[in-house]
Design a protein around this motif. Structure first.
Motif, PDB file in Angstrom:
ATOM      1  N   ASN A  66     -17.602 -54.346 -36.614  1.00  0.00           N
ATOM      2  CA  ASN A  66     -18.831 -52.907 -37.202  1.00  0.00           C
ATOM      3  C   ASN A  66     -19.559 -52.734 -35.233  1.00  0.00           C
ATOM      4  O   ASN A  66     -20.281 -51.973 -34.750  1.00  0.00           O
ATOM      5  N   GLY A  67     -18.989 -54.185 -34.904  1.00  0.00           N
ATOM      6  CA  GLY A  67     -19.765 -54.689 -33.057  1.00  0.00           C
ATOM      7  C   GLY A  67     -19.544 -54.256 -32.158  1.00  0.00           C
ATOM      8  O   GLY A  67     -17.499 -53.622 -32.696  1.00  0.00           O
ATOM      9  N   HIS A  68     -20.150 -54.410 -31.103  1.00  0.00           N
ATOM     10  CA  HIS A  68     -18.755 -53.992 -30.244  1.00  0.00           C
ATOM     11  C   HIS A  68     -18.022 -55.231 -29.258  1.00  0.00           C
ATOM     12  O   HIS A  68     -17.476 -54.635 -29.143  1.00  0.00           O
ATOM     13  N   ALA A  69     -18.276 -56.492 -29.856  1.00  0.00           N
ATOM     14  CA  ALA A  69     -17.934 -57.540 -29.699  1.00  0.00           C
ATOM     15  C   ALA A  69     -17.259 -58.729 -31.142  1.00  0.00           C
ATOM     16  O   ALA A  69     -18.684 -58.405 -31.679  1.00  0.00           O
ATOM     17  N   MET A  70     -16.943 -59.518 -30.653  1.00  0.00           N
ATOM     18  CA  MET A  70     -16.896 -60.326 -31.579  1.00  0.00           C
ATOM     19  C   MET A  70     -16.048 -62.365 -31.326  1.00  0.00           C
ATOM     20  O   MET A  70     -15.501 -61.635 -30.422  1.00  0.00           O
ATOM     21  N   GLN A  71     -16.600 -62.764 -32.040  1.00  0.00           N
ATOM     22  CA  GLN A  71     -16.060 -64.595 -31.031  1.00  0.00           C
ATOM     23  C   GLN A  71     -14.200 -63.823 -31.090  1.00  0.00           C
ATOM     24  O   GLN A  71     -13.339 -63.590 -32.533  1.00  0.00           O
ATOM     25  N   LEU A  72     -13.711 -64.392 -30.602  1.00  0.00           N
ATOM     26  CA  LEU A  72     -12.093 -64.509 -30.683  1.00  0.00           C
ATOM     27  C   LEU A  72     -12.128 -65.041 -32.309  1.00  0.00           C
ATOM     28  O   LEU A  72     -10.278 -64.998 -32.433  1.00  0.00           O
ATOM     29  N   GLU A  73     -12.212 -66.352 -32.135  1.00  0.00           N
ATOM     30  CA  GLU A  73     -11.821 -66.918 -33.058  1.00  0.00           C
ATOM     31  C   GLU A  73     -11.024 -66.317 -34.685  1.00  0.00           C
ATOM     32  O   GLU A  73     -10.081 -66.552 -35.384  1.00  0.00           O
ATOM     33  N   LYS A  74     -12.333 -65.543 -34.768  1.00  0.00           N
ATOM     34  CA  LYS A  74     -12.605 -63.953 -35.900  1.00  0.00           C
ATOM     35  C   LYS A  74     -11.644 -63.303 -35.682  1.00  0.00           C
ATOM     36  O   LYS A  74     -10.121 -62.731 -35.991  1.00  0.00           O
ATOM     37  N   GLU A  75     -10.765 -62.429 -34.354  1.00  0.00           N
ATOM     38  CA  GLU A  75      -9.470 -61.661 -33.774  1.00  0.00           C
ATOM     39  C   GLU A  75      -8.417 -62.560 -34.460  1.00  0.00           C
ATOM     40  O   GLU A  75      -7.255 -62.428 -35.327  1.00  0.00           O
ATOM     41  N   ILE A  76      -8.598 -63.776 -34.360  1.00  0.00           N
ATOM     42  CA  ILE A  76      -7.175 -65.248 -34.596  1.00  0.00           C
ATOM     43  C   ILE A  76      -6.802 -64.991 -35.409  1.00  0.00           C
ATOM     44  O   ILE A  76      -5.694 -65.044 -35.825  1.00  0.00           O
ATOM     45  N   GLY A  77      -7.964 -65.167 -36.445  1.00  0.00           N
ATOM     46  CA  GLY A  77      -7.074 -65.285 -38.141  1.00  0.00           C
ATOM     47  C   GLY A  77      -7.247 -64.076 -38.257  1.00  0.00           C
ATOM     48  O   GLY A  77      -6.010 -64.493 -39.330  1.00  0.00           O
ATOM     49  N   TYR A  78      -7.738 -63.547 -37.709  1.00  0.00           N
ATOM     50  CA  TYR A  78      -6.789 -61.958 -38.428  1.00  0.00           C
ATOM     51  C   TYR A  78      -5.435 -61.405 -38.037  1.00  0.00           C
ATOM     52  O   TYR A  78      -4.692 -61.363 -39.156  1.00  0.00           O
ATOM     53  N   SER A  80      -9.791 -72.996 -29.331  1.00  0.00           N
ATOM     54  CA  SER A  80     -11.609 -73.177 -29.205  1.00  0.00           C
ATOM     55  C   SER A  80     -12.719 -73.062 -28.344  1.00  0.00           C
ATOM     56  O   SER A  80     -13.999 -73.071 -28.524  1.00  0.00           O
ATOM     57  N   THR A  81     -11.179 -72.222 -27.563  1.00  0.00           N
ATOM     58  CA  THR A  81     -12.925 -72.107 -26.120  1.00  0.00           C
ATOM     59  C   THR A  81     -13.064 -70.846 -26.200  1.00  0.00           C
ATOM     60  O   THR A  81     -12.709 -70.141 -26.677  1.00  0.00           O
ATOM     61  N   PRO A  82     -14.844 -71.030 -26.099  1.00  0.00           N
ATOM     62  CA  PRO A  82     -15.775 -69.903 -26.085  1.00  0.00           C
ATOM     63  C   PRO A  82     -14.686 -68.080 -25.675  1.00  0.00           C
ATOM     64  O   PRO A  82     -14.889 -68.318 -24.594  1.00  0.00           O
ATOM     65  N   PHE A  83     -14.824 -67.609 -26.899  1.00  0.00           N
ATOM     66  CA  PHE A  83     -14.511 -65.737 -25.932  1.00  0.00           C
ATOM     67  C   PHE A  83     -14.496 -64.490 -26.434  1.00  0.00           C
ATOM     68  O   PHE A  83     -14.262 -65.247 -27.673  1.00  0.00           O
ATOM     69  N   THR A  84     -15.614 -63.972 -25.790  1.00  0.00           N
ATOM     70  CA  THR A  84     -15.297 -63.092 -27.197  1.00  0.00           C
ATOM     71  C   THR A  84     -15.366 -61.397 -26.657  1.00  0.00           C
ATOM     72  O   THR A  84     -14.736 -61.460 -25.690  1.00  0.00           O
ATOM     73  N   LEU A  85     -14.927 -60.218 -27.377  1.00  0.00           N
ATOM     74  CA  LEU A  85     -13.611 -59.544 -27.082  1.00  0.00           C
ATOM     75  C   LEU A  85     -13.624 -58.496 -28.217  1.00  0.00           C
ATOM     76  O   LEU A  85     -14.714 -58.328 -29.077  1.00  0.00           O
ATOM     77  N   ALA A  86     -13.608 -57.251 -27.576  1.00  0.00           N
ATOM     78  CA  ALA A  86     -13.585 -56.676 -28.945  1.00  0.00           C
ATOM     79  C   ALA A  86     -13.329 -56.193 -29.736  1.00  0.00           C
ATOM     80  O   ALA A  86     -12.096 -56.862 -29.572  1.00  0.00           O
TER      81      ALA A  86
END
Length: 228
Positions: free
Chosen positions: A89-101, A127-133
């Motif tokens: 729902n947000g404009h950005a999220m943590q990369l680790e969540k996208e990777i899990g998906y 594990s590197t901090p990174f945010t993306l859409a």
């Protein structure tokens, strides 16, 4: 004559104002209807996910406990659905969540294919901090699975490589394609067009999307720079 002209001018002005008032009232009415429809759709979305997850939980417990593969598959599907409904729902999220998906999606796709397919997902810097859409990487992976070759003798390959640093992300997706149909995976497909548009809007000057195609392979390379 002046009085008559003044009368007609006043009448024309009143008529014009009446028209504008009518059209403005009509626009307000339409906006109110659209607002109600939007609220109704929102309420539906609030109800349907709960019903869906409750149904999935029911199915999960109806599956025999010894059938771990079926339970694991249903759990992955449930996680993907929860991600799409609640995490995007947000404009950005943590990369680790996208990777899990993406991992869940790749695992489910593996189940649909036999040993004629070689599917790899390599990650460096997870594990590197990174945010993306949200769901920005998905179109390239989905596109590769959609158009991967289907050779009866095997040698159908799909390789996903994700490299992450604090300042840049690179996703490289390569798949074999049917050499008998070189147009099988168009570089201008709807999914890729939508992705290019999203990148232009959300990552102006901070992205690169390259398509490399040969007779036997299709490769898409996406590079994103962090906001910092």
């Amino acid at each position: 004559n002046f009085s008559i002209s003044l009368f007609y001018m006043a009448f024309a002005l009143a008529l014009q104002l009446s028209k504008e008032w009518y059209f403005q009232r009509e626009r307000l009415r339409q906006m109110e209807v659209e607002k109600l429809n939007t609220e109704l759709e929102f309420l539906k979305l609030q109800i349907n996910p709960h019903f869906l997850f409750n149904s999935l939980n029911t199915i999960f417990f109806q599956i025999d406990k010894n059938n771990t593969d079926a339970r694991d598959t249903l759990a992955k599907f449930s996680d993907m659905l929860r991600f799409q409904l609640y995490e995007c729902n947000g404009h950005a999220m943590q990369l680790e969540k996208e990777i899990g998906y993406l991992k869940n999606y790749v695992d489910l796709q593996r189940l649909r294919r036999d040993d004629r397919y070689q599917i790899e997902f390599r990650i460096a810097g997870e594990s590197t901090p990174f945010t993306l859409a949200p769901l920005l990487l998905m179109p390239l992976v989905e596109n590769a699975f959609k158009y991967i070759s289907n050779f009866p003798e095997g040698n159908n390959k799909l390789l996903i490589r994700l490299q992450v640093t604090p300042s840049e992300l690179e996703l490289r997706v390569t798949n074999t394609k049917d050499i008998r149909r070189p147009e099988h995976q168009p570089a201008s497909g709807i999914g890729l067009k939508n992705l290019r548009r999203r990148l232009e809007l959300q990552y102006p000057g901070r992205h690169e999307l390259d398509i490399n195609e040969t007779r036997a392979e299709f490769e898409a390379v996406l590079k994103l720079k962090s906001q910092s």
